[in-house]
Design a protein around this motif. Sequence first.
Motif, PDB file in Angstrom:
ATOM      1  N   MET A 112       1.213  -1.375  -0.083  1.00  0.00           N
ATOM      2  CA  MET A 112       0.340   0.247  -0.052  1.00  0.00           C
ATOM      3  C   MET A 112       1.045   1.459   0.076  1.00  0.00           C
ATOM      4  O   MET A 112       2.233   1.318   0.449  1.00  0.00           O
ATOM      5  N   LYS A 113       0.133   2.352  -0.452  1.00  0.00           N
ATOM      6  CA  LYS A 113       1.099   3.793  -1.321  1.00  0.00           C
ATOM      7  C   LYS A 113       1.108   4.384   0.168  1.00  0.00           C
ATOM      8  O   LYS A 113       0.492   4.391   1.295  1.00  0.00           O
ATOM      9  N   GLU A 114       2.261   5.094   0.533  1.00  0.00           N
ATOM     10  CA  GLU A 114       2.135   5.842   1.871  1.00  0.00           C
ATOM     11  C   GLU A 114       0.744   6.901   1.762  1.00  0.00           C
ATOM     12  O   GLU A 114       0.182   7.626   1.403  1.00  0.00           O
ATOM     13  N   GLY A 115      -0.087   7.408   3.537  1.00  0.00           N
ATOM     14  CA  GLY A 115      -1.060   7.381   3.180  1.00  0.00           C
ATOM     15  C   GLY A 115      -2.191   6.597   2.612  1.00  0.00           C
ATOM     16  O   GLY A 115      -3.475   7.491   3.122  1.00  0.00           O
ATOM     17  N   GLN A 116      -2.332   5.696   2.113  1.00  0.00           N
ATOM     18  CA  GLN A 116      -3.837   4.843   1.298  1.00  0.00           C
ATOM     19  C   GLN A 116      -4.269   4.222   2.623  1.00  0.00           C
ATOM     20  O   GLN A 116      -3.356   3.488   3.692  1.00  0.00           O
ATOM     21  N   THR A 117      -5.607   4.788   2.981  1.00  0.00           N
ATOM     22  CA  THR A 117      -5.794   4.502   4.088  1.00  0.00           C
ATOM     23  C   THR A 117      -7.094   2.734   3.455  1.00  0.00           C
ATOM     24  O   THR A 117      -7.423   1.797   5.142  1.00  0.00           O
ATOM     25  N   ALA A 118      -7.162   2.276   2.850  1.00  0.00           N
ATOM     26  CA  ALA A 118      -8.114   1.097   2.012  1.00  0.00           C
ATOM     27  C   ALA A 118      -7.782   0.227   1.005  1.00  0.00           C
ATOM     28  O   ALA A 118      -6.654   0.797   0.592  1.00  0.00           O
ATOM     29  N   ILE A 119      -8.522  -0.786   1.038  1.00  0.00           N
ATOM     30  CA  ILE A 119      -7.659  -1.975   0.086  1.00  0.00           C
ATOM     31  C   ILE A 119      -8.418  -1.824  -0.557  1.00  0.00           C
ATOM     32  O   ILE A 119     -10.424  -2.040  -0.585  1.00  0.00           O
ATOM     33  N   TYR A 120      -8.493  -1.825  -1.910  1.00  0.00           N
ATOM     34  CA  TYR A 120      -9.357  -1.347  -3.114  1.00  0.00           C
ATOM     35  C   TYR A 120      -9.618  -2.135  -3.595  1.00  0.00           C
ATOM     36  O   TYR A 120      -8.277  -3.317  -4.238  1.00  0.00           O
ATOM     37  N   ALA A 121     -11.168  -2.876  -4.322  1.00  0.00           N
ATOM     38  CA  ALA A 121     -10.990  -4.223  -5.224  1.00  0.00           C
ATOM     39  C   ALA A 121     -11.890  -3.808  -5.965  1.00  0.00           C
ATOM     40  O   ALA A 121     -13.076  -2.927  -5.927  1.00  0.00           O
ATOM     41  N   LEU A 122     -12.151  -5.034  -6.998  1.00  0.00           N
ATOM     42  CA  LEU A 122     -13.420  -4.640  -8.274  1.00  0.00           C
ATOM     43  C   LEU A 122     -13.770  -5.628  -8.476  1.00  0.00           C
ATOM     44  O   LEU A 122     -12.925  -6.711  -8.462  1.00  0.00           O
ATOM     45  N   THR A 123     -15.113  -6.294  -8.597  1.00  0.00           N
ATOM     46  CA  THR A 123     -15.598  -7.726  -9.514  1.00  0.00           C
ATOM     47  C   THR A 123     -15.927  -7.581 -10.219  1.00  0.00           C
ATOM     48  O   THR A 123     -16.494  -6.880 -10.552  1.00  0.00           O
ATOM     49  N   GLY A 124     -16.029  -9.220 -11.195  1.00  0.00           N
ATOM     50  CA  GLY A 124     -16.251  -8.839 -12.747  1.00  0.00           C
ATOM     51  C   GLY A 124     -16.173  -9.829 -12.972  1.00  0.00           C
ATOM     52  O   GLY A 124     -15.782 -10.885 -12.451  1.00  0.00           O
ATOM     53  N   PRO A 125     -16.279 -10.464 -14.853  1.00  0.00           N
ATOM     54  CA  PRO A 125     -16.533 -12.089 -14.982  1.00  0.00           C
ATOM     55  C   PRO A 125     -15.101 -12.136 -15.138  1.00  0.00           C
ATOM     56  O   PRO A 125     -14.867 -13.247 -14.896  1.00  0.00           O
ATOM     57  N   SER A 126     -14.137 -11.607 -15.072  1.00  0.00           N
ATOM     58  CA  SER A 126     -12.879 -12.019 -15.698  1.00  0.00           C
ATOM     59  C   SER A 126     -11.418 -10.925 -15.461  1.00  0.00           C
ATOM     60  O   SER A 126     -12.265  -9.775 -15.856  1.00  0.00           O
ATOM     61  N   ARG A 127     -10.401 -11.257 -14.896  1.00  0.00           N
ATOM     62  CA  ARG A 127      -9.485 -10.040 -15.499  1.00  0.00           C
ATOM     63  C   ARG A 127      -9.819  -9.340 -16.664  1.00  0.00           C
ATOM     64  O   ARG A 127      -8.819  -7.795 -16.406  1.00  0.00           O
TER      65      ARG A 127
END
Length: 613
Positions: free
Chosen positions: A409-424
């Motif tokens: 995680m980058k400095e200052g980043q407070t959340a884990i970011y995620a995305l859902t979908g059918p494929s990469r």
Amino acid sequence: MNTETHQFQAEVRQLLDIVINALYSDREIFVRELVSNASDALEKLRLKQLTDSNIYQPDKPLEITVTTDKENKTITIADTGIGMTEADLVENLGTIAHSGTKKFMEALKQKQEGGADLIGQFGVGFYSSFMVADRVEVFTHSYEPEAASLRWSSDGREGYSIETLAEPLDRGTRIVIRLKDEYEEFSQEYRVKELLRRYSNFVGFPLNFNGEHVNTVQAIWSKSKSDVKPEEYDEFYQFIAHTDEKPLSYMHFSADAPIALNALLFIPRRNPEMFGFGHVDANVALYCKRVLIDAKPEGLLPEWLRFLNGVVDSEDLPLNISREMLQDNSLVRKISDIITKRFIKHLEKLAKDDQETYREFYAQFSRYLKEGVVTSWPNKESLGKLLRFESTATEPGETTSFEDYVTRMKEGQTAIYALTGPSRSHLENSPYLEAFKARGYEVAFFTDHGDEFVLDSLSSVDGKPVTMIDRADVELPALEEEQKDALPQEEAAALEEWLKGLYPDKFSKVTLGKRLVSGAAVALQSGNDMGPEMRAYMKAMGQEVPESHPQLELNPSNPLVKKLSALRTENPELAQMVADQIANTALLRAGMLDDPAVLAQSSQALMEQLLLK
């Protein structure tokens, strides 16, 4: 010969009635009870031999023998264990006829619900034989050389007698049950053999039935791990799972506190539910001192662990407990908690020390971990850390974990970011992604059906929220380089007001913002809105889908948006068609366009306007 007769008291007859009619749901359990008692008698003698050399018939092997006689309608259970003196007979087979009865009845009154689980504490398993017997006879000789040979007899109604025999008996105890006519099935060889193999296959001493040795597989779960060879684990798994394959992994542990427990659990190499077998129940049996309580007890394991095979053995469980009582037994729930936490620790160790095996496990059983995240609130974060996924920081086919994500995680980043979908590939082309890539934030890709529910349930890992990047409430810092050639603030504000007027009901909010880098527009979920996967699920189930309140954000630097700003005054009709196309495309890519035909209609209208007029 000397015979003494004893009368049962009224309260004893009452207790026998409880045992016979209320304690056991299946009358066949008496076989299990008597074999268990025989095993206990042998164990007592084994311990006595360690400190006392003055043993009657010292060379006699320690074993249990069961025989049936169809003609005379009898079943006999014998052991060469510690045996009983006359005082022992009165004490052991008369316990409930004395102080134990009163204590039991008082305890039963105090615990009005589930009180039957108390019965096992008062040693009345022997009396289960009267569920099927007209008469029970006990022939016994104590381990003490000078003791007499005795015969105990009772019909379970009026009382019992103890007779001193002239002819000496072998050491141990032989119980002869003369069956009632309606229960003569228990004198049938096939019936009793099946019961012995089901309930008593792992008693710790040789078990012979009508001349055949029936317990040929050892109860290796009761041994120390250092005393069990790898091939013995494989053979035991193959026996209980009815397979020729070796297990993928196994967990063998013992505990003394807060509950005395031995457990041996196996992970199979294949997930049967992936091959069209439908829902499969856990193949984990519950034992007490190597005697089967229930082959598939409900509530022993959480539903998400149903892929396991194995054995759980606790001497703290009352042996005299029916399947119905197990479901409400607090001790079973404690055992479940212990096993669940231990197994999660096992998976954590496997993931750390044997990554290749864990990859094999995850390929087969990841859906169960995700099910656990959704359904097992106390363990959801531990299970969440066991999840694996691709991300913008991994090559295609490579996976990472939330714990590894946090280290990047980058400095200052407070959340884990995620995305859902059918494929990469689908996610890599998502309009949501560009804002996070531009800021150097890693985004986790989840591509399995149901992942949206999983991430919503997980909510955070190590205090860091798991945030879906398609949500409108995600706050991002400004880019180091501001958007170039953006609409002047006055024009942007005017375009924003015009779009709000076009879509008062379609979007809860319309903005020209800084989320997008190159794309024209993106549709965002409002904070409390249901995600597209949940909406699709409810729709498929025929349920009413709640109204959504999407937000629309446009990129003031995008050439199409800047052209739209000019068109709204130069050609309002065409501007509305372009705006419809931009809005509907954003909704479609977000999975929030309920009727794709709307997009087709707006495309058709736009082409007609441009080409035919």
